[in-house]
Design a protein around this motif. Sequence first.
Motif, PDB file in Angstrom:
ATOM      1  N   PRO A 133       7.494  -5.283  11.693  1.00  0.00           N
ATOM      2  CA  PRO A 133       6.208  -5.558  11.581  1.00  0.00           C
ATOM      3  C   PRO A 133       5.397  -5.185  13.104  1.00  0.00           C
ATOM      4  CG  PRO A 133       7.469  -7.555  12.063  1.00  0.00           C
ATOM      5  CD  PRO A 133       8.387  -6.429  11.764  1.00  0.00           C
ATOM      6  N   MET A 134       4.147  -4.806  12.928  1.00  0.00           N
ATOM      7  CA  MET A 134       3.368  -4.965  13.999  1.00  0.00           C
ATOM      8  C   MET A 134       2.510  -5.889  13.992  1.00  0.00           C
ATOM      9  SD  MET A 134       0.415  -2.279  15.128  1.00  0.00           S
ATOM     10  CE  MET A 134      -0.607  -2.481  14.103  1.00  0.00           C
ATOM     11  N   VAL A 135       2.522  -7.058  15.073  1.00  0.00           N
ATOM     12  CA  VAL A 135       1.808  -8.304  15.008  1.00  0.00           C
ATOM     13  C   VAL A 135       0.463  -8.146  15.144  1.00  0.00           C
ATOM     14  CG1 VAL A 135       1.777 -10.673  15.998  1.00  0.00           C
ATOM     15  CG2 VAL A 135       4.216  -9.545  15.446  1.00  0.00           C
ATOM     16  N   ILE A 136      -0.396  -8.469  14.338  1.00  0.00           N
ATOM     17  CA  ILE A 136      -2.068  -8.306  14.482  1.00  0.00           C
ATOM     18  C   ILE A 136      -2.293  -9.625  15.228  1.00  0.00           C
ATOM     19  CG2 ILE A 136      -4.173  -8.067  13.349  1.00  0.00           C
ATOM     20  CD1 ILE A 136      -2.388  -6.275  11.247  1.00  0.00           C
ATOM     21  N   GLY A 137      -1.749 -10.919  14.488  1.00  0.00           N
ATOM     22  CA  GLY A 137      -2.210 -12.209  15.271  1.00  0.00           C
ATOM     23  C   GLY A 137      -1.232 -13.247  14.818  1.00  0.00           C
ATOM     24  N   TYR A 138      -1.406 -14.367  15.589  1.00  0.00           N
ATOM     25  CA  TYR A 138      -0.236 -15.367  15.306  1.00  0.00           C
ATOM     26  C   TYR A 138      -0.754 -16.631  15.798  1.00  0.00           C
ATOM     27  CZ  TYR A 138       1.156 -14.850  20.315  1.00  0.00           C
ATOM     28  OH  TYR A 138       1.066 -15.098  21.511  1.00  0.00           O
ATOM     29  N   SER A 139      -0.116 -17.636  15.286  1.00  0.00           N
ATOM     30  CA  SER A 139      -0.507 -19.086  15.714  1.00  0.00           C
ATOM     31  C   SER A 139       0.937 -19.837  15.688  1.00  0.00           C
ATOM     32  CB  SER A 139      -1.404 -19.958  14.740  1.00  0.00           C
ATOM     33  OG  SER A 139      -0.825 -20.158  13.408  1.00  0.00           O
ATOM     34  N   GLU A 140       0.782 -21.203  15.654  1.00  0.00           N
ATOM     35  CA  GLU A 140       2.046 -22.085  15.349  1.00  0.00           C
ATOM     36  C   GLU A 140       2.961 -22.033  14.456  1.00  0.00           C
ATOM     37  OE1 GLU A 140       0.891 -25.938  17.036  1.00  0.00           O
ATOM     38  OE2 GLU A 140       1.011 -25.413  19.349  1.00  0.00           O
ATOM     39  N   ILE A 141       1.972 -21.645  13.281  1.00  0.00           N
ATOM     40  CA  ILE A 141       2.303 -21.790  11.881  1.00  0.00           C
ATOM     41  C   ILE A 141       2.123 -20.478  11.085  1.00  0.00           C
ATOM     42  CG2 ILE A 141       1.669 -24.248  11.659  1.00  0.00           C
ATOM     43  CD1 ILE A 141      -0.718 -23.457  10.169  1.00  0.00           C
ATOM     44  N   HIS A 142       1.674 -19.142  11.517  1.00  0.00           N
ATOM     45  CA  HIS A 142       1.632 -18.039  10.902  1.00  0.00           C
ATOM     46  C   HIS A 142       1.590 -16.960  11.860  1.00  0.00           C
ATOM     47  CE1 HIS A 142      -2.653 -17.302  12.231  1.00  0.00           C
ATOM     48  NE2 HIS A 142      -2.381 -16.350  11.547  1.00  0.00           N
ATOM     49  N   LEU A 143       1.743 -16.051  11.036  1.00  0.00           N
ATOM     50  CA  LEU A 143       1.862 -14.415  11.988  1.00  0.00           C
ATOM     51  C   LEU A 143       1.212 -13.585  10.868  1.00  0.00           C
ATOM     52  CD1 LEU A 143       4.870 -13.058  13.773  1.00  0.00           C
ATOM     53  CD2 LEU A 143       3.870 -11.721  11.915  1.00  0.00           C
ATOM     54  N   THR A 144       0.096 -12.664  11.311  1.00  0.00           N
ATOM     55  CA  THR A 144      -0.301 -11.634  10.408  1.00  0.00           C
ATOM     56  C   THR A 144       0.219 -10.271  11.051  1.00  0.00           C
ATOM     57  OG1 THR A 144      -2.234 -11.644  11.668  1.00  0.00           O
ATOM     58  CG2 THR A 144      -2.110 -13.009   9.766  1.00  0.00           C
ATOM     59  N   PHE A 145       0.390  -9.352   9.996  1.00  0.00           N
ATOM     60  CA  PHE A 145       0.979  -8.120  10.377  1.00  0.00           C
ATOM     61  C   PHE A 145       0.763  -6.960   9.573  1.00  0.00           C
ATOM     62  CE2 PHE A 145       3.715 -10.019   7.217  1.00  0.00           C
ATOM     63  CZ  PHE A 145       4.209  -8.786   6.618  1.00  0.00           C
ATOM     64  N   ALA A 146       1.225  -5.783  10.143  1.00  0.00           N
ATOM     65  CA  ALA A 146       0.777  -4.567   9.409  1.00  0.00           C
ATOM     66  C   ALA A 146       2.312  -3.898   9.440  1.00  0.00           C
ATOM     67  CB  ALA A 146       0.005  -3.688   9.732  1.00  0.00           C
ATOM     68  N   ALA A 147       2.775  -3.156   8.416  1.00  0.00           N
ATOM     69  CA  ALA A 147       4.251  -2.635   8.771  1.00  0.00           C
ATOM     70  C   ALA A 147       4.520  -1.364   7.557  1.00  0.00           C
ATOM     71  CB  ALA A 147       5.230  -3.739   8.208  1.00  0.00           C
ATOM     72  N   ARG A 148       5.311  -0.438   8.333  1.00  0.00           N
ATOM     73  CA  ARG A 148       5.571   0.548   7.229  1.00  0.00           C
ATOM     74  C   ARG A 148       7.264   0.120   7.042  1.00  0.00           C
ATOM     75  NH1 ARG A 148       5.092   6.296  10.134  1.00  0.00           N
ATOM     76  NH2 ARG A 148       4.544   6.844   8.294  1.00  0.00           N
TER      77      ARG A 148
ATOM     78  N   PHE B 281       0.858  -1.069   0.023  1.00  0.00           N
ATOM     79  CA  PHE B 281      -0.232  -0.001   0.009  1.00  0.00           C
ATOM     80  C   PHE B 281       0.902   1.214   0.091  1.00  0.00           C
ATOM     81  CE2 PHE B 281      -2.489  -3.330   2.197  1.00  0.00           C
ATOM     82  CZ  PHE B 281      -3.483  -3.346   1.235  1.00  0.00           C
ATOM     83  N   GLY B 282       1.737   1.373  -0.872  1.00  0.00           N
ATOM     84  CA  GLY B 282       2.712   2.551  -1.106  1.00  0.00           C
ATOM     85  C   GLY B 282       3.854   2.333   0.308  1.00  0.00           C
ATOM     86  N   SER B 283       3.769   3.435   1.176  1.00  0.00           N
ATOM     87  CA  SER B 283       4.821   3.157   2.286  1.00  0.00           C
ATOM     88  C   SER B 283       4.587   2.162   3.466  1.00  0.00           C
ATOM     89  CB  SER B 283       4.892   4.793   2.810  1.00  0.00           C
ATOM     90  OG  SER B 283       3.583   5.044   3.492  1.00  0.00           O
ATOM     91  N   TRP B 284       3.448   1.556   3.363  1.00  0.00           N
ATOM     92  CA  TRP B 284       3.261   0.399   4.288  1.00  0.00           C
ATOM     93  C   TRP B 284       2.598  -0.673   3.753  1.00  0.00           C
ATOM     94  CZ3 TRP B 284      -1.703  -1.157   5.530  1.00  0.00           C
ATOM     95  CH2 TRP B 284      -2.849  -0.476   5.175  1.00  0.00           C
ATOM     96  N   CYS B 285       2.450  -1.733   4.308  1.00  0.00           N
ATOM     97  CA  CYS B 285       1.980  -3.129   3.784  1.00  0.00           C
ATOM     98  C   CYS B 285       1.445  -3.737   4.992  1.00  0.00           C
ATOM     99  CB  CYS B 285       3.113  -3.938   3.115  1.00  0.00           C
ATOM    100  SG  CYS B 285       4.471  -4.432   4.441  1.00  0.00           S
ATOM    101  N   SER B 286       0.706  -4.811   4.626  1.00  0.00           N
ATOM    102  CA  SER B 286       0.175  -5.836   5.688  1.00  0.00           C
ATOM    103  C   SER B 286       0.267  -7.274   4.797  1.00  0.00           C
ATOM    104  CB  SER B 286      -1.342  -5.745   5.616  1.00  0.00           C
ATOM    105  OG  SER B 286      -2.130  -6.006   4.452  1.00  0.00           O
ATOM    106  N   GLY B 287       0.445  -8.352   5.793  1.00  0.00           N
ATOM    107  CA  GLY B 287       0.763  -9.578   5.185  1.00  0.00           C
ATOM    108  C   GLY B 287       0.912 -10.823   6.357  1.00  0.00           C
ATOM    109  N   THR B 288       1.115 -11.892   5.822  1.00  0.00           N
ATOM    110  CA  THR B 288       1.005 -13.093   6.493  1.00  0.00           C
ATOM    111  C   THR B 288       2.577 -13.648   6.457  1.00  0.00           C
ATOM    112  OG1 THR B 288      -1.366 -13.364   6.339  1.00  0.00           O
ATOM    113  CG2 THR B 288       0.229 -15.362   6.969  1.00  0.00           C
ATOM    114  N   LEU B 289       3.117 -14.158   7.298  1.00  0.00           N
ATOM    115  CA  LEU B 289       4.179 -14.973   7.499  1.00  0.00           C
ATOM    116  C   LEU B 289       3.807 -16.533   7.824  1.00  0.00           C
ATOM    117  CD1 LEU B 289       6.683 -12.722   9.437  1.00  0.00           C
ATOM    118  CD2 LEU B 289       6.351 -12.881   6.943  1.00  0.00           C
ATOM    119  N   VAL B 290       4.378 -17.437   6.839  1.00  0.00           N
ATOM    120  CA  VAL B 290       4.191 -18.720   7.037  1.00  0.00           C
ATOM    121  C   VAL B 290       5.556 -19.285   7.377  1.00  0.00           C
ATOM    122  CG1 VAL B 290       3.003 -20.750   6.440  1.00  0.00           C
ATOM    123  CG2 VAL B 290       2.177 -18.692   5.738  1.00  0.00           C
TER     124      VAL B 290
END
Length: 94
Positions: free
Chosen positions: A61-76, A25-34
Motif C-alpha cells: 500500500p501507499m498510505v494516503i491517510g491514517y489515524s489511531e483506528i484506520h489507514l486509507t491507501f491505494a495499491a497495485r 480497479f483492475g490492476s490496482w485498488c484503494s481502500g481502508t484498513l480498520v
Amino acid sequence: MKSGHGRLILRDGSDVAVSYLLNDFGSWCSGTLVGDMTAIGPADFSRGLKVRLEYGPDLVPMVIGYSEIHLTFAARYNARTTGNSRTGSEGGAR
C-alpha cells in the motif's frame, strides 16, 4: 466494494489484525484498513508495509491517510505474491 479481514505487516515483521474495505480497479485498488494503529509510529507508514488479505493477493500500500483506528491507501496488486495472485496485474509497487 469488497470487505474482509487481514493483517497489516510492518517492515520489521510485526503485524496488526485489520478489517478492510476495498475498491477494485483492475490492476490496482484503494481502500481502508480498520484496526488498532496506536502502536505504529508515523515513520512506519512511509514504506515497507504489506497487507495480507484473508482471501486474495498481498498488497503493497501507499498510505494516503491514517489515524489511531484506520489507514486509507491505494495499491497495485503484487504480482510476485505466491498463491492468490491476480491475473493481469502489472508487478509489485515500489
